[in-house]
Scaffold this active site. Structure first.
Site, short mmCIF file in Angstrom:
data_model
loop_
_atom_site.label_atom_id
_atom_site.label_comp_id
_atom_site.label_asym_id
_atom_site.label_seq_id
_atom_site.Cartn_x
_atom_site.Cartn_y
_atom_site.Cartn_z
N CYS A 7 41.63 36.93 45.47
CA CYS A 7 42.75 37.45 46.28
C CYS A 7 43.62 36.30 46.76
O CYS A 7 44.86 36.42 46.78
CB CYS A 7 42.23 38.27 47.46
SG CYS A 7 41.75 39.97 47.04
N ASP A 30 40.91 29.97 33.28
CA ASP A 30 39.63 29.68 33.92
C ASP A 30 39.52 28.17 34.16
O ASP A 30 39.88 27.36 33.31
CB ASP A 30 38.48 30.18 33.05
CG ASP A 30 37.17 30.26 33.81
OD1 ASP A 30 36.68 31.38 34.03
OD2 ASP A 30 36.63 29.19 34.19
N ASN A 86 31.52 40.48 33.54
CA ASN A 86 30.20 40.34 34.14
C ASN A 86 30.17 41.20 35.40
O ASN A 86 31.01 41.04 36.28
CB ASN A 86 29.92 38.88 34.49
CG ASN A 86 29.79 38.01 33.26
OD1 ASN A 86 29.21 38.43 32.26
ND2 ASN A 86 30.32 36.80 33.31
N THR A 94 29.90 35.72 39.49
CA THR A 94 29.90 34.75 40.59
C THR A 94 31.05 34.97 41.56
O THR A 94 30.99 34.51 42.70
CB THR A 94 29.99 33.30 40.07
OG1 THR A 94 31.16 33.16 39.26
CG2 THR A 94 28.76 32.96 39.24
N HIS A 97 35.43 39.71 42.75
CA HIS A 97 36.71 40.41 42.57
C HIS A 97 36.75 40.67 41.07
O HIS A 97 36.80 39.71 40.28
CB HIS A 97 37.88 39.54 43.04
CG HIS A 97 39.24 40.17 42.90
ND1 HIS A 97 40.17 40.20 43.91
CD2 HIS A 97 39.84 40.78 41.84
CE1 HIS A 97 41.27 40.81 43.50
NE2 HIS A 97 41.09 41.17 42.23
N HIS A 99 37.02 40.93 37.30
CA HIS A 99 37.86 40.14 36.39
C HIS A 99 37.30 40.25 34.99
O HIS A 99 36.10 40.46 34.79
CB HIS A 99 37.94 38.68 36.84
CG HIS A 99 36.60 38.05 37.05
ND1 HIS A 99 35.87 38.23 38.21
CD2 HIS A 99 35.84 37.28 36.24
CE1 HIS A 99 34.73 37.58 38.10
NE2 HIS A 99 34.68 36.99 36.92
P1 5GP Z 1 32.05 35.26 36.58
O1 5GP Z 1 30.89 34.32 36.43
O2 5GP Z 1 32.12 35.83 37.98
O3 5GP Z 1 32.14 36.31 35.53
O4 5GP Z 1 33.35 34.38 36.36
C1 5GP Z 1 33.96 33.64 37.35
C2 5GP Z 1 34.83 32.64 36.65
O5 5GP Z 1 35.76 32.13 37.58
C3 5GP Z 1 34.08 31.45 36.07
O6 5GP Z 1 34.28 31.39 34.66
C4 5GP Z 1 34.68 30.25 36.80
O7 5GP Z 1 34.84 29.12 35.96
C5 5GP Z 1 36.01 30.79 37.30
N1 5GP Z 1 36.46 30.19 38.54
C6 5GP Z 1 35.74 30.04 39.69
N2 5GP Z 1 36.49 29.49 40.65
C7 5GP Z 1 37.73 29.28 40.10
C8 5GP Z 1 38.95 28.74 40.61
O8 5GP Z 1 39.06 28.34 41.78
N3 5GP Z 1 40.00 28.70 39.76
C9 5GP Z 1 39.91 29.13 38.47
N4 5GP Z 1 41.02 29.02 37.71
N5 5GP Z 1 38.78 29.66 37.96
C10 5GP Z 1 37.70 29.74 38.77
ZN ZN Z 2 39.76 39.93 45.90
#
Ligand code: 5GP
Ligand code: ZN
Length: 113
Positions: A7, A30, A86, A94, A97, A99
Site C-alpha cells: 500500500c 520485484d 503465493n 511474505t 497484500h 500480488h
Molecule cells: P511473496 O513471497 O509474498 O509471494 O512475494 C513478495 C515479493 O516482494 C518478493 O519476491 C520480494 O522480493 C518482493 N519485495 C519485498 N519487498 C519489496 C520492496 O520493498 N520492493 C520491491 N520492489 N519488491 C519487494
Molecule cells: Zn496493502
C-alpha cells in the site's frame, strides 16, 4: 492497512520501479528478481491474499489479469511467461497484500505445475 508495504509503494511513500498503472492496478519490478523479467502485479485496493477474494472484490483481480498481457507485451515476453500467486505460509507469501508474480524472459524450466 497503513502498515502494508505494498500500500505504501502504491501511494508512492516507498519508491518502486513502476511498469504499469491504471485506476485499479499497480505493477512494479520485484526488488529480488528471479528471472530477467520479474514484475509484481497487484490490485490497488488492499486485500491480504487470495483467501480474501469475494464476488464483491473479484473485479480487482479481473483487472490484474487484464493488465497482465499488456505488461507482458510491453516487456517483450512474446515467447511466454508464468504468473504465480503465493497464498499463505505454506506457499511462502511474505507480503500480505495480494500480488501476482509475472515472470519471464528466459526458459523457466523446473516446473511446480
Ligand atoms: P511473496 O513471497 O509474498 O509471494 O512475494 C513478495 C515479493 O516482494 C518478493 O519476491 C520480494 O522480493 C518482493 N519485495 C519485498 N519487498 C519489496 C520492496 O520493498 N520492493 C520491491 N520492489 N519488491 C519487494
Ligand atoms: Zn496493502
Amino acid at each position: 492497512m497503513n502498515d502494508c508495504l505494498f500500500c505504501k509503494i502504491i501511494a508512492g511513500e516507498i519508491p518502486s520501479t513502476k511498469v504499469y498503472e491504471d485506476d485499479k492496478v499497480y505493477a512494479f519490478r520485484d526488488i529480488n528478481p528471479q528471472a530477467p523479467v520479474h514484475v509484481l502485479v497487484l490490485p490497488k485496493e488492499h486485500m491480504d491474499s487470495a483467501n480474501a477474494i469475494t464476488s464483491e472484490n473479484a473485479g480487482n483481480i479481473a483487472a490484474v489479469f487484464e493488465a497482465v498481457p499488456k505488461i507482458a507485451a510491453a516487456e517483450g515476453l512474446s515467447d511466454g511467461y508464468r504468473v504465480i500467486n503465493n497464498c499463505g505460509a505454506d506457499a511462502g507469501q511474505t507480503v500480505m497484500h495480494i500480488h501476482f508474480h509475472l515472470i519471464g524472459g528466459r526458459k523457466l524450466g523446473e516446473k511446480i505445475v
